[in-house]
Design an enzyme around this catalytic site. Structure first.
Site, short mmCIF file in Angstrom:
data_model
loop_
_atom_site.label_atom_id
_atom_site.label_comp_id
_atom_site.label_asym_id
_atom_site.label_seq_id
_atom_site.Cartn_x
_atom_site.Cartn_y
_atom_site.Cartn_z
N THR A 13 0.42 -1.26 0.26
CA THR A 13 -0.50 -0.21 0.23
C THR A 13 0.68 1.19 0.53
O THR A 13 2.16 1.43 0.65
CB THR A 13 -0.99 -0.17 1.06
OG1 THR A 13 -0.18 0.22 1.94
CG2 THR A 13 -1.66 -0.82 1.13
N ASP A 14 -0.21 2.37 -0.21
CA ASP A 14 0.93 3.84 -0.55
C ASP A 14 0.42 4.63 0.53
O ASP A 14 -0.21 4.05 1.61
CB ASP A 14 0.64 4.04 -1.60
CG ASP A 14 -0.98 4.75 -1.90
OD1 ASP A 14 -1.63 4.64 -0.94
OD2 ASP A 14 -1.07 4.58 -3.16
N GLN A 15 0.57 6.02 0.74
CA GLN A 15 0.50 6.55 1.84
C GLN A 15 -0.48 6.86 2.06
O GLN A 15 -1.44 7.07 3.13
CB GLN A 15 1.23 8.37 1.61
CG GLN A 15 1.28 8.78 2.58
CD GLN A 15 2.41 9.92 2.94
OE1 GLN A 15 2.73 10.55 1.11
NE2 GLN A 15 2.47 10.34 4.03
N VAL A 18 -3.85 2.70 0.04
CA VAL A 18 -4.66 2.35 -1.45
C VAL A 18 -3.27 1.07 -1.91
O VAL A 18 -2.64 1.46 -1.48
CB VAL A 18 -5.36 1.91 -1.80
CG1 VAL A 18 -6.56 2.95 -0.65
CG2 VAL A 18 -4.66 3.34 -2.35
#
Length: 133
Positions: A13-15, A18
């Protein structure tokens, strides 16, 4: 069609929480391996026979995000076989979610020798990929 399950790990996931867009291509790769195994084959066997299937084109359409801990269902099929190439298509769904895919995609693979020269797909491989599991 073969269905593979994969759980989203935190590192995918990203910041924003998601799945980072490029990680869907890893899920596609995982599902391709499962597709081969479901039909009694493997990439390793192809490579042992001196053949490789590098990706020469890859696309993905993102419709809805997947998140940490989601279990994703990756539905994979071989949608086209040509003399020296084949195309996989993918649909990714959230397990227990709707019937609308989160992501759809496709990868096109060339069949090449170890030296990188285009090589006809062996008939046995074509049959294996197209038979129902």
């Amino acid at each position: 069609m073969v269905e593979a399950r994969v759980r989203v790990i935190y590192g995918d996931t990203d910041q924003m929480g998601v799945v980072y867009h490029a990680n869907y291509f890893r899920y596609f790769e995982f599902a391709r391996g499962e597709y081969f195994r479901a039909r009694g084959g493997s990439y390793r066997e192809l490579e042992r026979d001196g053949l490789m299937l590098p990706v020469v084109e890859a696309t993905a359409s993102y419709r809805s995000p997947a998140r940490y801990e989601d279990v994703l269902l990756v539905r994979t099929l071989v949608s086209e076989v040509k003399r020296v190439s084949l195309t996989f298509t993918y649909e990714i769904f959230r397990e227990g979610g709707s019937d609308i895919p989160l992501v759809t995609g496709r990868t096109v693979h060339a069949c090449v020798s170890r030296e990188g020269k285009p090589t006809r797909l062996p008939e046995a491989i074509v049959r294996m990929l197209q038979e129902a599991p």
